[in-house]
Design a protein around this motif. Structure first.
Motif, mmCIF file in Angstrom:
data_model
loop_
_atom_site.group_PDB
_atom_site.id
_atom_site.type_symbol
_atom_site.label_atom_id
_atom_site.label_comp_id
_atom_site.label_asym_id
_atom_site.label_seq_id
_atom_site.Cartn_x
_atom_site.Cartn_y
_atom_site.Cartn_z
ATOM 1 N N PHE A 87 9.397 43.718 -17.915
ATOM 2 C CA PHE A 87 9.990 42.659 -17.111
ATOM 3 C C PHE A 87 10.251 41.449 -17.995
ATOM 4 O O PHE A 87 9.472 41.162 -18.895
ATOM 5 C CB PHE A 87 9.043 42.236 -15.982
ATOM 6 N N GLU A 88 11.341 40.744 -17.705
ATOM 7 C CA GLU A 88 11.628 39.483 -18.386
ATOM 8 C C GLU A 88 11.484 38.350 -17.398
ATOM 9 O O GLU A 88 11.928 38.447 -16.252
ATOM 10 C CB GLU A 88 13.046 39.480 -18.969
ATOM 11 N N ASN A 89 10.846 37.270 -17.844
ATOM 12 C CA ASN A 89 10.658 36.101 -17.002
ATOM 13 C C ASN A 89 11.909 35.237 -17.069
ATOM 14 O O ASN A 89 12.338 34.833 -18.140
ATOM 15 C CB ASN A 89 9.437 35.302 -17.479
ATOM 16 N N ASN A 90 12.482 34.979 -15.894
ATOM 17 C CA ASN A 90 13.654 34.108 -15.779
ATOM 18 C C ASN A 90 13.346 33.026 -14.752
ATOM 19 O O ASN A 90 13.376 33.294 -13.556
ATOM 20 C CB ASN A 90 14.890 34.913 -15.328
ATOM 21 N N GLU A 91 13.015 31.836 -15.234
ATOM 22 C CA GLU A 91 12.756 30.696 -14.348
ATOM 23 C C GLU A 91 11.749 31.038 -13.255
ATOM 24 O O GLU A 91 12.046 30.999 -12.060
ATOM 25 C CB GLU A 91 14.067 30.191 -13.755
ATOM 26 N N ASP A 92 10.540 31.404 -13.648
ATOM 27 C CA ASP A 92 9.414 31.668 -12.742
ATOM 28 C C ASP A 92 9.559 32.912 -11.870
ATOM 29 O O ASP A 92 8.862 33.051 -10.870
ATOM 30 C CB ASP A 92 9.122 30.445 -11.869
ATOM 31 N N SER A 93 10.471 33.805 -12.202
ATOM 32 C CA SER A 93 10.536 35.105 -11.534
ATOM 33 C C SER A 93 10.781 36.161 -12.605
ATOM 34 O O SER A 93 11.335 35.875 -13.665
ATOM 35 C CB SER A 93 11.638 35.129 -10.481
ATOM 36 N N TYR A 94 10.351 37.361 -12.327
ATOM 37 C CA TYR A 94 10.490 38.444 -13.291
ATOM 38 C C TYR A 94 11.539 39.444 -12.820
ATOM 39 O O TYR A 94 11.570 39.797 -11.648
ATOM 40 C CB TYR A 94 9.154 39.171 -13.490
ATOM 41 N N SER A 95 12.384 39.889 -13.750
ATOM 42 C CA SER A 95 13.359 40.935 -13.434
ATOM 43 C C SER A 95 13.043 42.138 -14.318
ATOM 44 O O SER A 95 12.730 41.993 -15.501
ATOM 45 C CB SER A 95 14.785 40.443 -13.666
ATOM 46 N N CYS A 96 13.138 43.312 -13.722
ATOM 47 C CA CYS A 96 12.811 44.546 -14.422
ATOM 48 C C CYS A 96 13.950 44.918 -15.378
ATOM 49 O O CYS A 96 15.102 45.039 -14.965
ATOM 50 C CB CYS A 96 12.550 45.673 -13.428
ATOM 51 N N ILE A 97 13.612 45.087 -16.645
ATOM 52 C CA ILE A 97 14.581 45.506 -17.659
ATOM 53 C C ILE A 97 14.637 47.023 -17.721
ATOM 54 O O ILE A 97 15.704 47.618 -17.848
ATOM 55 C CB ILE A 97 14.202 44.939 -19.041
ATOM 56 N N ILE A 98 13.462 47.664 -17.637
ATOM 57 C CA ILE A 98 13.399 49.120 -17.704
ATOM 58 C C ILE A 98 12.171 49.617 -16.946
ATOM 59 O O ILE A 98 11.139 48.942 -16.908
ATOM 60 C CB ILE A 98 13.358 49.623 -19.166
ATOM 61 N N PHE B 112 1.295 40.243 -20.937
ATOM 62 C CA PHE B 112 2.276 39.157 -20.923
ATOM 63 C C PHE B 112 2.403 38.625 -22.346
ATOM 64 O O PHE B 112 1.390 38.343 -22.987
ATOM 65 C CB PHE B 112 1.826 38.035 -19.985
ATOM 66 N N PHE B 113 3.646 38.508 -22.818
ATOM 67 C CA PHE B 113 3.842 37.985 -24.164
ATOM 68 C C PHE B 113 5.122 37.173 -24.230
ATOM 69 O O PHE B 113 5.995 37.263 -23.363
ATOM 70 C CB PHE B 113 3.841 39.111 -25.206
ATOM 71 N N LYS B 114 5.186 36.385 -25.278
ATOM 72 C CA LYS B 114 6.356 35.556 -25.536
ATOM 73 C C LYS B 114 6.912 35.971 -26.889
ATOM 74 O O LYS B 114 6.155 36.186 -27.840
ATOM 75 C CB LYS B 114 5.950 34.081 -25.550
ATOM 76 N N TYR B 115 8.229 36.139 -26.956
ATOM 77 C CA TYR B 115 8.895 36.417 -28.221
ATOM 78 C C TYR B 115 10.017 35.406 -28.370
ATOM 79 O O TYR B 115 10.964 35.396 -27.576
ATOM 80 C CB TYR B 115 9.434 37.845 -28.279
ATOM 81 N N GLY B 116 9.879 34.548 -29.353
ATOM 82 C CA GLY B 116 10.813 33.427 -29.468
ATOM 83 C C GLY B 116 10.626 32.540 -28.254
ATOM 84 O O GLY B 116 9.522 32.118 -27.943
ATOM 85 N N GLU B 117 11.690 32.292 -27.535
ATOM 86 C CA GLU B 117 11.618 31.466 -26.323
ATOM 87 C C GLU B 117 11.548 32.296 -25.045
ATOM 88 O O GLU B 117 11.403 31.749 -23.962
ATOM 89 C CB GLU B 117 12.820 30.515 -26.272
ATOM 90 N N LYS B 118 11.667 33.598 -25.165
ATOM 91 C CA LYS B 118 11.675 34.462 -23.992
ATOM 92 C C LYS B 118 10.277 34.986 -23.677
ATOM 93 O O LYS B 118 9.491 35.241 -24.581
ATOM 94 C CB LYS B 118 12.637 35.639 -24.192
ATOM 95 N N GLN B 119 10.008 35.166 -22.371
ATOM 96 C CA GLN B 119 8.720 35.678 -21.928
ATOM 97 C C GLN B 119 8.909 37.020 -21.229
ATOM 98 O O GLN B 119 9.863 37.207 -20.473
ATOM 99 C CB GLN B 119 8.062 34.684 -20.977
ATOM 100 N N PHE B 120 7.967 37.938 -21.491
ATOM 101 C CA PHE B 120 8.048 39.292 -20.982
ATOM 102 C C PHE B 120 6.698 39.745 -20.445
ATOM 103 O O PHE B 120 5.660 39.163 -20.755
ATOM 104 C CB PHE B 120 8.477 40.262 -22.097
ATOM 105 N N CYS B 121 6.730 40.830 -19.686
ATOM 106 C CA CYS B 121 5.525 41.500 -19.222
ATOM 107 C C CYS B 121 5.759 43.005 -19.341
ATOM 108 O O CYS B 121 6.771 43.512 -18.859
ATOM 109 C CB CYS B 121 5.208 41.133 -17.774
ATOM 110 N N VAL B 122 4.826 43.689 -19.995
ATOM 111 C CA VAL B 122 4.855 45.150 -20.068
ATOM 112 C C VAL B 122 3.792 45.659 -19.111
ATOM 113 O O VAL B 122 2.662 45.174 -19.109
ATOM 114 C CB VAL B 122 4.558 45.655 -21.497
ATOM 115 N N VAL B 123 4.161 46.631 -18.289
ATOM 116 C CA VAL B 123 3.232 47.252 -17.349
ATOM 117 C C VAL B 123 3.152 48.733 -17.690
ATOM 118 O O VAL B 123 4.182 49.387 -17.855
ATOM 119 C CB VAL B 123 3.700 47.084 -15.880
ATOM 120 N N ARG B 124 1.917 49.227 -17.797
ATOM 121 C CA ARG B 124 1.729 50.664 -18.018
ATOM 122 C C ARG B 124 0.784 51.214 -16.964
ATOM 123 O O ARG B 124 -0.313 50.688 -16.766
ATOM 124 C CB ARG B 124 1.169 50.941 -19.400
#
Length: 137
Positions: free
Chosen positions: A91-102, A71-83
């Motif tokens: 995944f990108e965090n959008n208001e307490d839920s995560y949406s898959c980017i790729i 889990f990391f933050k870049y600027g104001e956005k929060q992300f999660c990388v899963v391997r």
């Protein structure tokens, strides 16, 4: 300039039905411990999650861990990388839920997406030293 901050690392062992969560605080984080307590495994797990193939990772650790989450933050956005093995998800965090980017098993698709997120323009070199990918902005 935007700042990258690692917030948390989670490693999961399905074979042991256990996980380890390593939280990181804002600012400087120092990992302390005696020999063979997992300091290097934590750092190498971060690299592994981001796509590196660490050659000197402990064999027992590598066999045990089935999934890495960073889990990391870049600027104001929060992300999660899963391997999980060769599969990468971002995944990108959008208001307490995560949406898959790729979701992909192709490293270059994954690294392309990660470079877009981190606003990086750089060449990527394959294991054989060939230039196989270049991210254009």
């Amino acid at each position: 300039m935007k700042r990258l901050a690692i917030k948390k690392l989670i490693v999961i062992s399905q074979s042991e039905s256990r996980s380890l969560e390593v939280p990181f605080e804002n600012g400087l984080n120092i990992i302390l411990g005696g020999n063979k307590t997992g300091k290097s495994s934590i750092i190498k797990s971060i690299f592994t999650t981001l796509g590196c193939e660490c050659k000197r990772i402990e064999t027992d650790w590598k066999k045990l861990i089935s999934a890495y989450l960073l889990f990391f933050k870049y600027g104001e956005k929060q992300f999660c990388v899963v391997r999980q093995g060769k599969k990468f998800q971002i995944f990108e965090n959008n208001e307490d839920s995560y949406s898959c980017i790729i979701e992909t098993e192709t490293f270059h698709e994954y690294s392309n997406c990660l470079m877009d997120i981190l606003e990086i323009k750089m060449p990527c070199i394959s294991k054989d030293g060939n230039w196989k990918f270049y991210k254009e902005k």
